[in-house]
Design a protein around this motif. Structure first.
Motif, short mmCIF file in Angstrom:
data_model
loop_
_atom_site.label_atom_id
_atom_site.label_comp_id
_atom_site.label_asym_id
_atom_site.label_seq_id
_atom_site.Cartn_x
_atom_site.Cartn_y
_atom_site.Cartn_z
N ALA A 191 -15.34 -43.88 -10.91
CA ALA A 191 -14.35 -44.35 -10.25
C ALA A 191 -13.02 -43.58 -10.72
CB ALA A 191 -14.25 -46.06 -10.67
N TYR A 224 -11.02 -41.52 -8.47
CA TYR A 224 -9.91 -42.01 -7.45
C TYR A 224 -8.63 -42.08 -8.09
CZ TYR A 224 -13.00 -42.76 -3.36
OH TYR A 224 -13.72 -42.56 -2.23
N ALA A 262 -12.93 -48.33 -7.32
CA ALA A 262 -14.10 -48.06 -6.82
C ALA A 262 -14.94 -49.30 -7.22
CB ALA A 262 -14.76 -47.01 -6.98
N ALA A 265 -10.25 -50.13 -4.14
CA ALA A 265 -11.49 -50.80 -3.48
C ALA A 265 -11.49 -52.22 -3.69
CB ALA A 265 -12.66 -50.25 -4.05
N ASN A 289 -14.11 -40.14 0.79
CA ASN A 289 -14.92 -41.64 0.89
C ASN A 289 -16.32 -41.37 1.44
OD1 ASN A 289 -15.47 -44.52 2.51
ND2 ASN A 289 -13.79 -44.67 0.49
N ASN A 340 -15.54 -45.65 -1.80
CA ASN A 340 -14.97 -46.36 -2.85
C ASN A 340 -15.35 -47.84 -2.83
OD1 ASN A 340 -13.59 -47.18 -0.44
ND2 ASN A 340 -11.69 -47.52 -1.61
#
Length: 282
Positions: A176, A179, A16, A144, A242, A247
């Protein structure tokens, strides 16, 4: 004499990234500087080779051939110098705009562009493979940001990865990790817990008030459980995630959407837990 050619390839990714337009441009500017550094080093090496070739021909007494080779290599050098530039490509799903960073970046629109790609290649006749540098930002993608560098100069490749890791890493949001596989699992578990107990507290008083039979209460709990699974899946699929935690997001300078959303959820969870405690005590 053994002719050994070496090259190195390095890659890194971030799950991200969130930052301002200026911070994104700063990354592009730094990539241009690193790319220009490598380009100038290769051109300087090419100039030394040219001088060596010309000197060798002149020493052998072939002045005319030396001049021809020099002019030919100077022409090739001008061609290389004209082609070797870091380019920027902006993608909005149906259109691509490609050119130099200074020419294309003013067209960037954080609302519509889904992919931002900085790429530069340094290819030369006689080299087995070109030096290559790429940084790509993508929405709705597993990663990302993706950094890839290949070079015959390991020192330069390490410098690129180190410097860009600092620049890009500065924009990696604290959430982050959500993810990552274990982060997704944690998010799904928390979502399931909050949704299930919210539905249970909402509907269980109805069962009690109506003095429902045991079988109806079981069916009611199964219905709540099924609804929880559906809602948890809906809240944690790729597009929903999302939407809640973009991200790749270019902000206007304030907090990222993901940070605001998580603070909102934390506030709801705190209110939810406080309500349970109050009810228990009373």
């Amino acid at each position: 004499m053994v002719d050994v050619r070496r090259s190195t390839t390095r890659s890194r990714s971030w799950s991200a990234w969130a930052g301002t337009r200026e911070e994104l441009l700063k990354i592009g500017t730094e990539l241009e500087r690193l790319y220009a550094q490598r380009r100038e080093a290769i051109l300087a090496e090419y100039d030394r080779e040219t001088d060596s070739i010309v000197k060798e021909l002149k020493d052998s007494g072939d002045e005319r051939l030396a001049e021809i080779r020099r002019e030919r290599r100077l022409g090739d050098r001008a061609d290389y110098e004209g082609r070797w530039h870091l380019s920027l490509t902006l993608t909005d799903g149906v259109e691509d705009a490609t050119g130099s960073v200074s020419d294309v970046f003013p067209e960037f629109d954080r609302r519509t562009h889904t992919k931002v790609t900085f790429v530069g290649s340094i290819d030369m006749i006689g080299k087995s493979e070109p030096d290559y540098l790429k940084v790509e930002f993508r929405k709705l993608h597993q990663e990302a940001v993706f950094l890839h560098v290949r070079s015959t100069d390991p020192g330069w490749a390490r410098q690129v990865v180190s410097k860009m890791s600092d620049e890009i890493g500065a924009g990696a949001p604290w959430w982050a990790f959500l993810y990552r596989p274990w982060g997704r699992g944690l998010l799904q578990g928390v979502s399931w817990f909050l949704i299930y107990y919210s539905l249970y507290l909402l509907f269980s008083p109805i069962f009690a008030a109506n003095k429902a039979s045991v079988s109806r209460q079981v069916w009611g709990l199964l219905a709540i459980f099924g609804a929880t699974l559906v809602l948890t899946y809906s809240a944690n699929n790729k597009r929903s995630l999302n939407w809640m935690l973009p991200n790749f997001e270019v902000t206007d300078g304030g907090q990222s959407t993901g940070t605001r959303f998580l603070f909102f959820v934390a506030g709801l969870a705190l209110a939810f837990i406080s309500g349970i405690i109050v009810n228990r005590v009373s």
